[in-house]
Design a protein around this motif. Structure first.
Motif, PDB file in Angstrom:
ATOM      1  N   THR A 127       0.810  -1.222   0.000  1.00  0.00           N
ATOM      2  CA  THR A 127       0.000   0.000   0.000  1.00  0.00           C
ATOM      3  C   THR A 127       0.842   1.270   0.000  1.00  0.00           C
ATOM      4  OG1 THR A 127      -1.816  -1.136   1.140  1.00  0.00           O
ATOM      5  CG2 THR A 127      -1.777   1.273   1.262  1.00  0.00           C
ATOM      6  N   CYS A 128       1.894   1.313   0.824  1.00  0.00           N
ATOM      7  CA  CYS A 128       2.689   2.534   0.938  1.00  0.00           C
ATOM      8  C   CYS A 128       3.434   2.863  -0.345  1.00  0.00           C
ATOM      9  CB  CYS A 128       3.664   2.446   2.112  1.00  0.00           C
ATOM     10  SG  CYS A 128       5.045   1.301   1.867  1.00  0.00           S
ATOM     11  N   ASN A 129       3.533   1.891  -1.241  1.00  0.00           N
ATOM     12  CA  ASN A 129       4.172   2.121  -2.540  1.00  0.00           C
ATOM     13  C   ASN A 129       3.142   2.051  -3.666  1.00  0.00           C
ATOM     14  OD1 ASN A 129       6.764   2.628  -1.652  1.00  0.00           O
ATOM     15  ND2 ASN A 129       7.325   0.473  -1.627  1.00  0.00           N
ATOM     16  N   TYR A 130       1.937   2.580  -3.380  1.00  0.00           N
ATOM     17  CA  TYR A 130       0.868   2.695  -4.365  1.00  0.00           C
ATOM     18  C   TYR A 130       0.455   1.351  -4.956  1.00  0.00           C
ATOM     19  CZ  TYR A 130       2.451   7.530  -4.095  1.00  0.00           C
ATOM     20  OH  TYR A 130       2.826   8.761  -3.644  1.00  0.00           O
ATOM     21  N   GLY A 131       0.541   0.301  -4.150  1.00  0.00           N
ATOM     22  CA  GLY A 131       0.118  -1.011  -4.604  1.00  0.00           C
ATOM     23  C   GLY A 131       1.122  -1.732  -5.466  1.00  0.00           C
ATOM     24  N   SER A 132       2.312  -1.193  -5.607  1.00  0.00           N
ATOM     25  CA  SER A 132       3.349  -1.865  -6.404  1.00  0.00           C
ATOM     26  C   SER A 132       3.648  -3.239  -5.806  1.00  0.00           C
ATOM     27  CB  SER A 132       4.628  -1.028  -6.425  1.00  0.00           C
ATOM     28  OG  SER A 132       4.402   0.211  -7.055  1.00  0.00           O
ATOM     29  N   VAL A 133       3.849  -4.210  -6.671  1.00  0.00           N
ATOM     30  CA  VAL A 133       4.145  -5.573  -6.236  1.00  0.00           C
ATOM     31  C   VAL A 133       5.644  -5.723  -6.036  1.00  0.00           C
ATOM     32  CG1 VAL A 133       4.037  -8.019  -6.845  1.00  0.00           C
ATOM     33  CG2 VAL A 133       2.113  -6.505  -7.384  1.00  0.00           C
ATOM     34  N   MET A 134       6.020  -6.241  -4.877  1.00  0.00           N
ATOM     35  CA  MET A 134       7.434  -6.415  -4.543  1.00  0.00           C
ATOM     36  C   MET A 134       7.562  -7.451  -3.434  1.00  0.00           C
ATOM     37  SD  MET A 134       8.060  -2.881  -2.412  1.00  0.00           S
ATOM     38  CE  MET A 134       7.289  -1.975  -3.743  1.00  0.00           C
ATOM     39  N   PRO A 135       8.770  -7.935  -3.152  1.00  0.00           N
ATOM     40  CA  PRO A 135       8.933  -8.865  -2.034  1.00  0.00           C
ATOM     41  C   PRO A 135       8.507  -8.200  -0.724  1.00  0.00           C
ATOM     42  CG  PRO A 135      10.853  -8.929  -3.469  1.00  0.00           C
ATOM     43  CD  PRO A 135      10.028  -7.759  -3.912  1.00  0.00           C
ATOM     44  N   SER A 136       7.527  -8.783  -0.068  1.00  0.00           N
ATOM     45  CA  SER A 136       6.997  -8.202   1.159  1.00  0.00           C
ATOM     46  C   SER A 136       6.362  -9.286   2.016  1.00  0.00           C
ATOM     47  CB  SER A 136       5.950  -7.127   0.830  1.00  0.00           C
ATOM     48  OG  SER A 136       5.429  -6.542   1.999  1.00  0.00           O
ATOM     49  N   TRP A 137       6.761  -9.345   3.283  1.00  0.00           N
ATOM     50  CA  TRP A 137       6.224 -10.358   4.197  1.00  0.00           C
ATOM     51  C   TRP A 137       4.756 -10.092   4.513  1.00  0.00           C
ATOM     52  CZ3 TRP A 137       9.453 -14.211   4.313  1.00  0.00           C
ATOM     53  CH2 TRP A 137      10.837 -13.989   4.259  1.00  0.00           C
ATOM     54  N   PHE A 138       4.375  -8.822   4.545  1.00  0.00           N
ATOM     55  CA  PHE A 138       2.990  -8.411   4.801  1.00  0.00           C
ATOM     56  C   PHE A 138       2.850  -6.981   4.295  1.00  0.00           C
ATOM     57  CE2 PHE A 138       5.640  -7.954   8.613  1.00  0.00           C
ATOM     58  CZ  PHE A 138       5.531  -6.594   8.886  1.00  0.00           C
ATOM     59  N   ASP A 139       1.650  -6.443   4.343  1.00  0.00           N
ATOM     60  CA  ASP A 139       1.434  -5.106   3.803  1.00  0.00           C
ATOM     61  C   ASP A 139       1.928  -4.025   4.776  1.00  0.00           C
ATOM     62  OD1 ASP A 139       0.654  -3.186   1.994  1.00  0.00           O
ATOM     63  OD2 ASP A 139      -1.475  -3.239   2.552  1.00  0.00           O
ATOM     64  N   ILE A 140       2.397  -2.931   4.216  1.00  0.00           N
ATOM     65  CA  ILE A 140       2.786  -1.752   4.997  1.00  0.00           C
ATOM     66  C   ILE A 140       1.936  -0.594   4.493  1.00  0.00           C
ATOM     67  CG2 ILE A 140       4.633  -0.130   5.532  1.00  0.00           C
ATOM     68  CD1 ILE A 140       6.620  -2.378   5.293  1.00  0.00           C
TER      69      ILE A 140
END
Length: 251
Positions: free
Chosen positions: A84-97
């Motif tokens: 979310t904090c990066n405008y919904g960009s998809v990237m390696p992430s353990w959970f949403d920020i």
């Protein structure tokens, strides 16, 4: 909150992360020792947002004292998810920020955190089933990985060797403390945070020890003046000493 393009780019590359620009520690080459499978140590390292496990593998080369000769390291990579904090960009992430910079009062993706915790626990369970003493299992993480480290330690049903949080934060509210077992409360926690951190603000790190004290959990907190959202040699030296003093021998 609208972000400028420059800030968006900075967030997108947030923890690409550690950048591994730190200088390697200098140690004398240890004498070879005979491996003892009953005394092996397991260190699980959880990377930050947008980073990867393989990019962090050079970290293990910093731990060269003999006690680490029989250490198994694991550097898993987070799945690709919209952030979310990066405008919904998809990237390696353990959970949403939801927002950055992270403050002590930032909203949290608690459901996502709990799902990620299950995956970390599965890794721990496999290692213990393979014969590693739980007291020799250490979970460490940077930034988002530090927040996940804290959650994984608190919700694991057994006492582990320790959890080390670097530039992390508390990823859920105090109600989660009701789920922390008495054995989990015995797992020591090392928390390191740079005072000059502008991504996960120092105040977010400072909120950790008081949060843990509510459940009677001990936490050693170390502040690093001038350090931003990164890792430095002093942190790794302290981590090495901290783990070394807690490794259980086969006897």
């Amino acid at each position: 909150m609208k972000l400028t393009l420059a800030k968006s780019f900075a967030l997108f590359t947030l923890t690409f992360g550690i950048s591994l620009s730190f200088v390697l520690l200098h140690h004398q080459t240890p004498l070879p020792i005979k491996p003892d499978p009953m005394a092996r140590t397991f260190i699980l390292w959880l990377h930050g947002l947008g980073d990867s496990g393989p990019a962090n593998e050079p970290i293990k080369n910093l731990f060269t004292t003999p006690v680490f000769a029989n250490t198994k390291w694991s550097f898993p990579s987070a799945p690709n998810n919209p952030v979310t904090c990066n405008y919904g960009s998809v990237m390696p992430s353990w959970f949403d920020i939801h927002e950055l910079p992270m403050t002590a009062d930032s909203p949290q993706d608690e459901a996502g955190v709990l799902k990620a915790v299950q995956n970390v626990h599965a890794m721990i369970d496999r290692e213990i089933a393979a014969g590693t003493n739980p007291n020799n299992v250490f979970i460490c993480g940077f930034s988002q990985g530090g927040a996940l480290t804290l959650a994984s330690i608190l919700l694991y049903p057994k006492t582990l060797g320790g959890g080390a949080v670097f530039s992390g934060w508390v990823p859920f509210n105090s109600s989660i403390l009701q789920r922390v077992s008495e054995d989990a409360k015995k797992t020591p926690i090392l928390w390191s945070h740079g005072i000059a951190d502008r991504t996960v603000l120092f105040e977010a790190g400072q909120a950790g020890p008081p949060f843990l004290e509510k459940a009677g959990i001990s936490c050693e907190f170390k502040a690093y003046p001038g350090l931003g959202h990164s890792l430095n040699n002093e942190e790794f030296r302290n981590l090495e000493s901290w783990i070394r003093s807690r490794v259980q021998s086969s006897s």
